[in-house]
Design an enzyme around this catalytic site. Structure first.
Site, PDB file in Angstrom:
ATOM      1  N   SER A 135      -5.804  54.341 -27.845  1.00  0.00           N
ATOM      2  CA  SER A 135      -6.475  54.550 -29.803  1.00  0.00           C
ATOM      3  C   SER A 135      -6.994  56.155 -29.324  1.00  0.00           C
ATOM      4  O   SER A 135      -6.937  56.210 -27.720  1.00  0.00           O
ATOM      5  CB  SER A 135      -7.376  53.720 -30.163  1.00  0.00           C
ATOM      6  OG  SER A 135      -8.265  53.834 -30.569  1.00  0.00           O
ATOM      7  N   TYR A 148     -14.815  48.156 -27.403  1.00  0.00           N
ATOM      8  CA  TYR A 148     -13.341  48.449 -27.670  1.00  0.00           C
ATOM      9  C   TYR A 148     -13.270  49.941 -27.068  1.00  0.00           C
ATOM     10  O   TYR A 148     -11.738  49.996 -26.069  1.00  0.00           O
ATOM     11  CB  TYR A 148     -13.537  48.047 -29.009  1.00  0.00           C
ATOM     12  CG  TYR A 148     -12.062  48.613 -29.398  1.00  0.00           C
ATOM     13  CD1 TYR A 148     -10.850  47.724 -29.448  1.00  0.00           C
ATOM     14  CD2 TYR A 148     -11.744  50.031 -30.363  1.00  0.00           C
ATOM     15  CE1 TYR A 148      -9.320  48.162 -29.731  1.00  0.00           C
ATOM     16  CE2 TYR A 148     -10.129  50.779 -30.877  1.00  0.00           C
ATOM     17  CZ  TYR A 148      -9.414  49.592 -30.734  1.00  0.00           C
ATOM     18  OH  TYR A 148      -8.960  50.005 -31.252  1.00  0.00           O
TER      19      TYR A 148
HETATM   20  P1  NDP Z   1      -3.479  43.639 -35.950  1.00  0.00           P
HETATM   21  O1  NDP Z   1      -4.605  42.540 -35.634  1.00  0.00           O
HETATM   22  O2  NDP Z   1      -2.897  43.404 -36.622  1.00  0.00           O
HETATM   23  O3  NDP Z   1      -2.967  43.249 -34.613  1.00  0.00           O
HETATM   24  C1  NDP Z   1      -3.349  42.742 -32.869  1.00  0.00           C
HETATM   25  C2  NDP Z   1      -1.687  42.072 -32.631  1.00  0.00           C
HETATM   26  O4  NDP Z   1      -2.594  41.172 -31.503  1.00  0.00           O
HETATM   27  C3  NDP Z   1      -1.808  40.183 -33.634  1.00  0.00           C
HETATM   28  O5  NDP Z   1      -1.158  40.260 -34.016  1.00  0.00           O
HETATM   29  C4  NDP Z   1      -2.993  39.295 -32.659  1.00  0.00           C
HETATM   30  O6  NDP Z   1      -1.619  38.397 -33.015  1.00  0.00           O
HETATM   31  C5  NDP Z   1      -2.397  39.773 -31.398  1.00  0.00           C
HETATM   32  N1  NDP Z   1      -3.014  39.658 -29.810  1.00  0.00           N
HETATM   33  C6  NDP Z   1      -4.361  39.406 -30.283  1.00  0.00           C
HETATM   34  N2  NDP Z   1      -5.209  38.856 -29.043  1.00  0.00           N
HETATM   35  C7  NDP Z   1      -4.155  37.526 -28.851  1.00  0.00           C
HETATM   36  C8  NDP Z   1      -4.258  37.598 -27.235  1.00  0.00           C
HETATM   37  N3  NDP Z   1      -4.832  37.003 -26.059  1.00  0.00           N
HETATM   38  N4  NDP Z   1      -2.198  37.293 -26.555  1.00  0.00           N
HETATM   39  C9  NDP Z   1      -1.090  37.617 -27.539  1.00  0.00           C
HETATM   40  N5  NDP Z   1      -1.545  38.060 -28.409  1.00  0.00           N
HETATM   41  C10 NDP Z   1      -2.951  38.635 -29.714  1.00  0.00           C
HETATM   42  O7  NDP Z   1      -4.312  45.230 -35.580  1.00  0.00           O
HETATM   43  P2  NDP Z   1      -3.455  45.797 -35.357  1.00  0.00           P
HETATM   44  O8  NDP Z   1      -1.808  46.358 -36.217  1.00  0.00           O
HETATM   45  O9  NDP Z   1      -3.819  47.520 -35.979  1.00  0.00           O
HETATM   46  O10 NDP Z   1      -3.050  46.472 -33.753  1.00  0.00           O
HETATM   47  C11 NDP Z   1      -2.409  46.421 -32.567  1.00  0.00           C
HETATM   48  C12 NDP Z   1      -2.986  47.478 -31.870  1.00  0.00           C
HETATM   49  O11 NDP Z   1      -3.308  48.713 -32.495  1.00  0.00           O
HETATM   50  C13 NDP Z   1      -4.543  47.068 -31.376  1.00  0.00           C
HETATM   51  O12 NDP Z   1      -3.936  46.880 -29.760  1.00  0.00           O
HETATM   52  C14 NDP Z   1      -5.197  47.744 -31.604  1.00  0.00           C
HETATM   53  O13 NDP Z   1      -7.164  48.442 -31.003  1.00  0.00           O
HETATM   54  C15 NDP Z   1      -4.674  49.120 -31.760  1.00  0.00           C
HETATM   55  N6  NDP Z   1      -5.273  50.258 -32.305  1.00  0.00           N
HETATM   56  C16 NDP Z   1      -4.741  49.862 -33.508  1.00  0.00           C
HETATM   57  C17 NDP Z   1      -6.182  50.865 -34.858  1.00  0.00           C
HETATM   58  C18 NDP Z   1      -6.338  50.678 -35.842  1.00  0.00           C
HETATM   59  O14 NDP Z   1      -6.568  51.295 -36.925  1.00  0.00           O
HETATM   60  N7  NDP Z   1      -5.520  49.378 -37.081  1.00  0.00           N
HETATM   61  C19 NDP Z   1      -6.264  52.205 -33.988  1.00  0.00           C
HETATM   62  C20 NDP Z   1      -6.103  52.607 -33.242  1.00  0.00           C
HETATM   63  C21 NDP Z   1      -4.862  51.268 -32.286  1.00  0.00           C
HETATM   64  P3  NDP Z   1      -2.200  36.401 -32.594  1.00  0.00           P
HETATM   65  O15 NDP Z   1      -3.297  36.429 -33.557  1.00  0.00           O
HETATM   66  O16 NDP Z   1      -0.668  35.700 -33.515  1.00  0.00           O
HETATM   67  O17 NDP Z   1      -1.894  36.238 -31.704  1.00  0.00           O
END
Ligand code: NDP
Length: 251
Positions: A135, A148
């Site tokens: 990020s 975070y």
């Molecule tokens: P989402 O919440 O859509 O995606 C996060 C994903 O992580 C979900 O599909 C969730 O799936 C999975 N997840 C969470 N915890 C676990 C776990 N313990 N085990 C396995 N899977 C897990 O958010 P984003 O797409 O926005 O985020 C994706 C990445 O991008 C993250 O790392 C976030 O920090 C990063 N990011 C996002 C930004 C934004 O503004 N959106 C900016 C910068 C970075 P499930 O619930 O099925 O487990």
């Protein structure tokens, strides 16, 4: 070796939604065999129906044993995208130890567990691509998300160290650092900010968009495009890098 043209076995953690889903779709459209990993079976089923030839493994990345089983099912992997992540918003003094632990467990240890499972086969094949979705919070501070930000700085440190350890192999390790991106995690943050400040969701979103000099949120496909390049053969000399996809927010 031509990683750009030969189909590879790819794993995208958190590939059931948001940025991970966009990455999984992009890699699949380029011919890679993609498995998405996550905890929510319904979300994964829905995602797989939207990913050409996609497969899924239900797995909590914080659970080392569960990660081992998942990678055992998938077999040797040559592309690993550590994208699973969580965020919670609170002032530092109200951020409980449990929040710190959970954030580090998912965002840092989740990536560690997956890399430790994927690396033996990559080393044996002397080829591999690891991309950690960090990020802009890996590159600068933000108020009210200290756990975070600390976790994402840790992901970048891990990326840089591992890149050096593996520099003499055909394996690269990089981080992609998106700015605020239009996904579920972002909707949750917009709601939290709106709830805590009394602003409308639109005003809260505009506040996030203002952080980006281009005055907009990043789209998940833009992050996927950066990952697509990093996993290609052409990016063989790119390792230990943090590629910001953020409209100039950090430079
Ligand atoms: P989402 O919440 O859509 O995606 C996060 C994903 O992580 C979900 O599909 C969730 O799936 C999975 N997840 C969470 N915890 C676990 C776990 N313990 N085990 C396995 N899977 C897990 O958010 P984003 O797409 O926005 O985020 C994706 C990445 O991008 C993250 O790392 C976030 O920090 C990063 N990011 C996002 C930004 C934004 O503004 N959106 C900016 C910068 C970075 P499930 O619930 O099925 O487990």
């Amino acid at each position: 070796m031509n990683m750009a043209k030969q189909p590879q076995q790819a794993v995208v953690t958190g590939g059931g939604s948001g940025i991970g889903l966009a990455i999984a779709q992009r890699l699949a459209s380029e011919g890679h065999a993609v498995t998405v990993l996550g905890r929510d079976i319904d979300k994964l089923r829905q995602a797989v129906s939207d990913i050409q030839g996609g497969k899924m493994e239900v797995c909590d990345v914080t659970d080392k044993a569960s990660v081992k089983i998942a990678f055992g099912q998938i077999g040797p992997v040559s592309i690993l995208v550590n994208n699973a992540g969580i965020v919670s918003t609170a002032p530092f003094h109200k951020t409980a130890p449990e929040t710190w632990q959970q954030t580090m467990d998912v965002n840092v240890m989740g990536a560690v567990h997956c890399m430790q499972e994927a690396l033996p086969a990559m080393k044996e094949a002397n080829r591999g691509r690891i991309v950690n979705i960090a990020s802009t919070a890996a590159l600068k501070g933000y108020a009210y998300v200290s756990a975070y930000v600390a976790s994402k700085h840790a992901v970048l440190g891990l990326t840089r160290s591992l890149a050096l350890e593996l520099a003499k192999t055909g394996i690269t390790v990089n981080a992609v650092c998106p700015g605020y991106t239009r996904t579920g995690i972002m909707e949750q943050s917009i709601k939290t900010v709106a709830g805590k400040t009394g602003r409308s969701a639109g005003e809260a979103e505009a506040e996030f968009a203002r952080a980006n000099p281009q005055g907009r949120l990043i789209e998940p496909d833009e992050v996927a495009a950066a990952v697509s390049w990093l996993v290609s053969d052409e990016a063989a000399s790119i390792t230990g890098q943090a590629i910001a996809v953020a409209g100039g927010e950090v430079m």
